[in-house]
Design a protein around this motif. Structure first.
Motif, mmCIF file in Angstrom:
data_model
loop_
_atom_site.group_PDB
_atom_site.id
_atom_site.type_symbol
_atom_site.label_atom_id
_atom_site.label_comp_id
_atom_site.label_asym_id
_atom_site.label_seq_id
_atom_site.Cartn_x
_atom_site.Cartn_y
_atom_site.Cartn_z
ATOM 1 N N ALA A 169 1.350 -1.391 -0.261
ATOM 2 C CA ALA A 169 -0.024 -0.015 -0.119
ATOM 3 C C ALA A 169 0.861 1.120 -0.090
ATOM 4 O O ALA A 169 1.891 1.266 0.693
ATOM 5 N N ILE A 170 1.208 2.460 -1.088
ATOM 6 C CA ILE A 170 0.817 2.850 -1.337
ATOM 7 C C ILE A 170 0.809 4.673 -1.280
ATOM 8 O O ILE A 170 -0.468 4.321 -1.931
ATOM 9 N N THR A 171 1.014 5.385 -1.519
ATOM 10 C CA THR A 171 0.041 6.779 -2.331
ATOM 11 C C THR A 171 0.962 7.464 -3.386
ATOM 12 O O THR A 171 2.626 7.296 -3.186
ATOM 13 N N GLY A 172 0.146 8.008 -4.035
ATOM 14 C CA GLY A 172 0.633 8.596 -5.217
ATOM 15 C C GLY A 172 1.176 9.968 -5.431
ATOM 16 O O GLY A 172 1.082 10.875 -3.955
ATOM 17 N N PRO A 173 0.569 10.630 -6.799
ATOM 18 C CA PRO A 173 0.638 9.455 -7.726
ATOM 19 C C PRO A 173 1.393 9.143 -8.291
ATOM 20 O O PRO A 173 2.902 9.375 -8.066
ATOM 21 N N LEU A 174 1.297 7.938 -8.876
ATOM 22 C CA LEU A 174 2.001 7.193 -9.692
ATOM 23 C C LEU A 174 2.832 7.466 -10.972
ATOM 24 O O LEU A 174 1.685 7.732 -11.948
ATOM 25 N N PHE A 198 5.536 -6.313 -11.896
ATOM 26 C CA PHE A 198 4.973 -4.724 -11.087
ATOM 27 C C PHE A 198 3.484 -4.625 -12.116
ATOM 28 O O PHE A 198 3.604 -4.669 -13.169
ATOM 29 N N ARG A 199 2.491 -4.728 -10.917
ATOM 30 C CA ARG A 199 1.004 -3.830 -11.649
ATOM 31 C C ARG A 199 0.568 -2.902 -10.388
ATOM 32 O O ARG A 199 1.030 -3.851 -9.119
ATOM 33 N N VAL A 200 -0.292 -2.565 -10.799
ATOM 34 C CA VAL A 200 -1.256 -1.661 -9.728
ATOM 35 C C VAL A 200 -2.607 -3.121 -9.924
ATOM 36 O O VAL A 200 -3.912 -3.437 -10.763
ATOM 37 N N ILE A 201 -3.019 -2.773 -8.599
ATOM 38 C CA ILE A 201 -3.972 -3.764 -8.601
ATOM 39 C C ILE A 201 -5.411 -3.098 -8.030
ATOM 40 O O ILE A 201 -6.468 -3.527 -8.525
ATOM 41 N N GLN A 202 -4.989 -2.035 -7.510
ATOM 42 C CA GLN A 202 -6.474 -1.040 -6.714
ATOM 43 C C GLN A 202 -5.592 0.510 -6.199
ATOM 44 O O GLN A 202 -4.567 0.826 -6.600
ATOM 45 N N LYS A 232 -5.641 8.917 -3.897
ATOM 46 C CA LYS A 232 -3.821 8.750 -4.419
ATOM 47 C C LYS A 232 -3.768 7.583 -3.619
ATOM 48 O O LYS A 232 -2.080 7.425 -3.885
ATOM 49 N N ASN A 233 -4.310 6.330 -3.536
ATOM 50 C CA ASN A 233 -3.781 5.481 -2.920
ATOM 51 C C ASN A 233 -4.045 4.326 -4.093
ATOM 52 O O ASN A 233 -5.187 4.289 -4.356
ATOM 53 N N TYR A 234 -2.635 3.881 -3.836
ATOM 54 C CA TYR A 234 -2.646 2.726 -4.633
ATOM 55 C C TYR A 234 -2.617 1.668 -3.952
ATOM 56 O O TYR A 234 -1.311 1.135 -2.903
ATOM 57 N N LEU A 235 -2.685 0.059 -4.166
ATOM 58 C CA LEU A 235 -2.455 -0.803 -3.593
ATOM 59 C C LEU A 235 -1.912 -1.612 -5.400
ATOM 60 O O LEU A 235 -1.959 -1.999 -6.232
ATOM 61 N N VAL A 236 -0.260 -1.974 -4.555
ATOM 62 C CA VAL A 236 0.873 -2.840 -6.470
ATOM 63 C C VAL A 236 1.286 -3.651 -5.225
ATOM 64 O O VAL A 236 0.929 -4.315 -4.411
#
Length: 332
Positions: free
Chosen positions: A230-235, A259-263, A267-271
């Motif tokens: 769980a990270i904070t973007g933007p990516l 590497f891929r973005v799951i959700q 600005k919250n990303y699950l990768v």
């Protein structure tokens, strides 16, 4: 005849009738035709005559004889059991029947294992078995079903969903919660395959198979591990390309295999990050160096073994198929 003669004859007649009854009448009242003959009592002498021979009840058996019979029976039943030698066919052969070994390893019932042999799906030491009754040594022979090694030896394989805050050691001198707290009821000593950071959750393997554990963590075999971060973007669009090309760290370059973005929620990303390296904090350091510190990290796969829906803190035993896949992964 005169009166005196009549008296004499009457006295004799009465004398015959006053004694014990004899003749057919006696037999009808209790003799041979009327049941057991009763004992008669002697007149003048007062002696009792015993049961007539051949009729009535036998005399009581002496207590001494009963005691001897009981002692003889007790000795006969308490004799030590004599172990006879095994003389059935095949007793002198070593090893166990293949179908029995397969059934004990969890491949199904003995009949189902016999069908696996009939279908030429089983091999022992590299040779396909086509006949029933082959004897094998589970500790020495290599047994495979459909190309996957069967764990017939006394090895244990477990997957634990390690919660955050648990130390990746079997014991902790500081008293912190550790992996050993989840396997306290096991008689066999287990050890962990690799490590997870204390704050990282997810799958970690436990086993007593030293060679398998060594190969699973050796860089030569490149066993992949998969993480959700769980990270904070933007990516940026090329973040995946950067990670796969390599990130320079203080101890050398580190590269992700995938590497891929799951959700994404704002600005919250699950990768998802997949890599085969096992250096300390490798995923956290790579993403932080790329400009995206990790807020939460979960390992969701170790080689071919997924975490799935296993709950946090739960320990489960790997299936025989999963063990076979792990062994094939590292050429065992």
């Amino acid at each position: 005849m005169g009166p005196d003669a009549e008296r004499t004859r009457g006295g004799a007649t009465s004398g015959r009738q006053s004694g014990p009854t004899s003749g057919r009448g006696a037999a009808a009242r209790g003799g041979a035709k009327g049941g057991p003959r009763k004992s008669s009592t002697a007149g003048a002498g007062g002696r009792s005559s015993g049961p007539a021979r051949g009729h009535g009840y036998a005399p009581a058996r002496p207590r001494e004889l009963d005691a001897k019979i009981e002692e003889r029976n007790r000795e006969r039943h308490n004799k030590p059991q004599v172990k006879t030698p095994k003389t059935f066919p095949g007793a002198e052969q070593e090893g166990e029947r293949l179908q029995k070994v397969l059934a004990r390893a969890g491949m199904g019932s003995r009949r189902a294992c016999e069908e696996l042999i009939e279908m030429s799906r089983v091999e022992v030491n590299g040779e396909i078995v086509t006949e029933q009754g082959l004897r094998v040594d589970p500790e020495k022979d290599e047994i495979k079903v459909d190309g996957l090694t069967v764990a017939t030896q006394s090895y244990l394989f477990f997957a634990l969903n390690k919660p955050a805050g648990v130390v990746s050691t079997m014991e902790d001198p500081d008293g912190r919660q550790c992996l050993g707290d989840y396997v306290t009821n096991r008689d066999t000593r287990l050890f962990h395959v690799g490590r997870l950071d204390t704050e990282t959750e997810g799958i970690i393997l436990l086993t007593n198979h030293g060679e398998l554990a060594h190969r699973l963590t050796h860089p030569k075999y490149g066993v992949q591990k998969t993480y959700l971060a769980a990270i904070t973007g933007p990516l940026p669009r090329d973040i995946g390309k950067q990670l796969k090309s390599g990130i320079q760290l203080e101890d050398g370059w580190a590269r992700a295999d995938n590497f891929r973005v799951i959700q994404q929620t704002g600005k919250n990303y699950l990768v998802e990050v997949t890599l085969h390296e096992g250096r300390k904090h490798i995923v956290r350091r790579m993403l932080a160096e790329a400009g995206f510190p990790v807020e939460k990290l979960v390992r969701t796969g170790f080689g071919p073994i997924p975490l799935g829906d296993q709950k946090s803190g739960w320990l489960r035993r790997l299936t025989n198929t999963e063990v076979g896949m792990l062994m094939r992964e590292v050429e065992l």
